[in-house]
Design a protein around this motif. Sequence first.
Motif, PDB file in Angstrom:
ATOM      1  N   LYS A 106     109.140  64.276  95.667  1.00 35.56           N
ATOM      2  CA  LYS A 106     110.397  63.633  96.059  1.00 35.56           C
ATOM      3  C   LYS A 106     111.600  64.552  95.884  1.00 35.56           C
ATOM      4  N   ARG A 153     108.788  62.345 105.418  1.00 31.45           N
ATOM      5  CA  ARG A 153     108.022  61.521 104.474  1.00 31.45           C
ATOM      6  C   ARG A 153     106.746  62.237 104.048  1.00 31.45           C
ATOM      7  N   GLN A 193     107.515  64.941 101.561  1.00 37.74           N
ATOM      8  CA  GLN A 193     107.782  64.374 100.239  1.00 37.74           C
ATOM      9  C   GLN A 193     106.516  63.849  99.575  1.00 37.74           C
ATOM     10  N   ASP A 194     105.632  63.261 100.357  1.00 40.77           N
ATOM     11  CA  ASP A 194     104.358  62.786  99.800  1.00 40.77           C
ATOM     12  C   ASP A 194     103.520  63.954  99.292  1.00 40.77           C
TER      13      ASP A 194
END
Length: 682
Positions: free
Chosen positions: A156, A148, A151-152
């Motif tokens: 994405k 996560r 991706q942050d």
Amino acid sequence: MAKYTTENIHTVALVGHGGAGKTTLTEALLWKAGAIGAMGSTERGSTVADFDPLEKQYGHSLSTSLVNFPYKGIHVHLADTPGMPDFAGQSIAALAAVDLAVIVVNAQNGIELNTTRMFKAAGKRSLDRMILVNKIDAENVDLESLVRRIQDLYGKECLPINLPAHGGKDVVDCFFNPDGDSDFSSVKAAHSALIDQVVEVDEELMAIYLEQGEELSPEQLHAPFEKALREGHLIPICFASTRTGAGVMEFLEILAKLAPNATEGNRPQFVRSPSTEGEEFHSEPDPRKHVLAHVFKIIMDPYVGKVAVFRVHQGTIHKDTQLYIGDNKKPFKPGHLFQLQGKEYVETDALVPGDIGAVAKFEEIEFNAVLHDSHDEDHIRLRSLDFPTPMHSIAVETKKKGDEQRLFDVLHKLEVEDPCLWIERHPTTHETVMRGLGDLHMRTKLEKMQTQYKLEVTTKPPKIPYRETITRRSEGHCRHKKQTGGAGQFGEVFLKVEPLSRGSGFQFASEVKGGVIPTVFIPAVEKGVRQALDHGVISGYPVEDVRVIVYDGKSHDVDSKEIAFVTAGRKAVIDAILKASPIMLEPIVNIEITAPDRFVGDLTSDLSSKRGQVTGTESTGGDLMSILGMVPLSEVTDYQSRLRSVTGGQGAYTIEFSHYAAVPPQTQQQLASQFKLEREED
């Protein structure tokens, strides 16, 4: 001839922060591919890539190491780059030689400073990118949270192509064979996310996928997958443990099946221009075209001599190929061609587009040179690489008198190997200064001087390159008269001095009329003026931003000589400057500090305490912030140790010269007093 074609060559750089496991991954890939019989370890100093004695001593890669190996019909050229920020120059240079950058992340430490730096650097060079999360079997790791965070921070488009299973003991494929269970998330969901992302770059395939509901095979997806990588639309995330071998074979399969070959990656950023900016030039990975190769690494090997390591982008190089270096008109023939396997030089007959090779003992070849075999490729340059500015400086001198020339020779050898090591000889401070990226960078260079070159040196902080200037107009005069034996010297000079704006330098003019100073002696007056300004008047530092105008004087038909007007010019300008309210200037630098946002308050306060001025802050992604400001150079000569203390080693900074500004009165008084004392002692 080469045993493989350009279509079979994959070039890869392993990049990321120190301690992520890049060298161990290199060793594991060599072993899994059958290139070595057993795995070495960094702890024992037995890896193929970290062969330098200093690398074994420090337990870290200090330079980019090259290896290559065949696997299932492909040939992989792999660059294992150093991860410590002090050696970022080596890592950035390697990006010019590959089509794929694999950013290796330590699962325990997560996203670190050099992780983001190399991710962005690879993106700026338009390289295909993958992320490999290593050490997945370590205790107390939260891999789901790490995904996560990736991706942050990076977008994405970063999607798992496999997932850890059985507590990090295995990985399960999410692309070719999406069956099985993982430690987190759903394998099928990960597979769907990958397919959705890939088909977005191919409208025809997307129609088949969405409208007809057909299952797409990996073969159908190869071309759009490669396009998605090339456009940065997909950045696959892989998982592995180089300690246990989990995921290493799966990663090797990904390199073989999905990594770009030398015809598929984005073309290197060449320009046709006398400089590194200009009209774009597109090389073609065609072995039949003219040769075009780029030198991305220089090795000063104590046994082999100077070695130039290069990537072939176009054409085929044979042992007897006639090559030109940049714009040089005189060609050379390699005689011997090598491929590197760690410290080993393996001779080869030919190098084709995509190959990484080397030639030895050609002193004219420098870092960043372009090699070619036709004058049609004259003035081809690689677009500038964005290297960090060396900001950590030390002054060096030999312990033993008479070793000065050896010092310069050794420093030159160190400098040509490292794009972020600068050697400067300061004419005003009379110091030889090494500039690098940090304390570790400097320490390893000094140790190499001692161990490899057997040269003992002493070091100290370099003097700050202060300057002198004036604040108002004034006039000066000198009547030089000297009798030596039967010969005389006579010259008289009147001149006026006025201040110029900062950065204007020095201007000289003559308004002499009537021949009171013969025209032939005017250059002598200027010579004397320049001598005085170069050596300083109040502190021994050069005088800048002044205009000097000689407007009157006297000469003698017999006794006037050049030396007399040199002396008169020098003393007259000293007289004028002392009357012109002289002040001292210090260099001001722009500074950019990058660190986790929780340290911003402490760092801005610390910068203010150093007479610095904060001009802004900005987010660089995740929890990293950049602090922008200006500060006197004298206040940040040892800033790295201070920054390390405040941030626990999680901060970095760069500086570049901005302008000169007046020093505080107390500093000027101290420097003037010191200069006066030194003159009295002389």
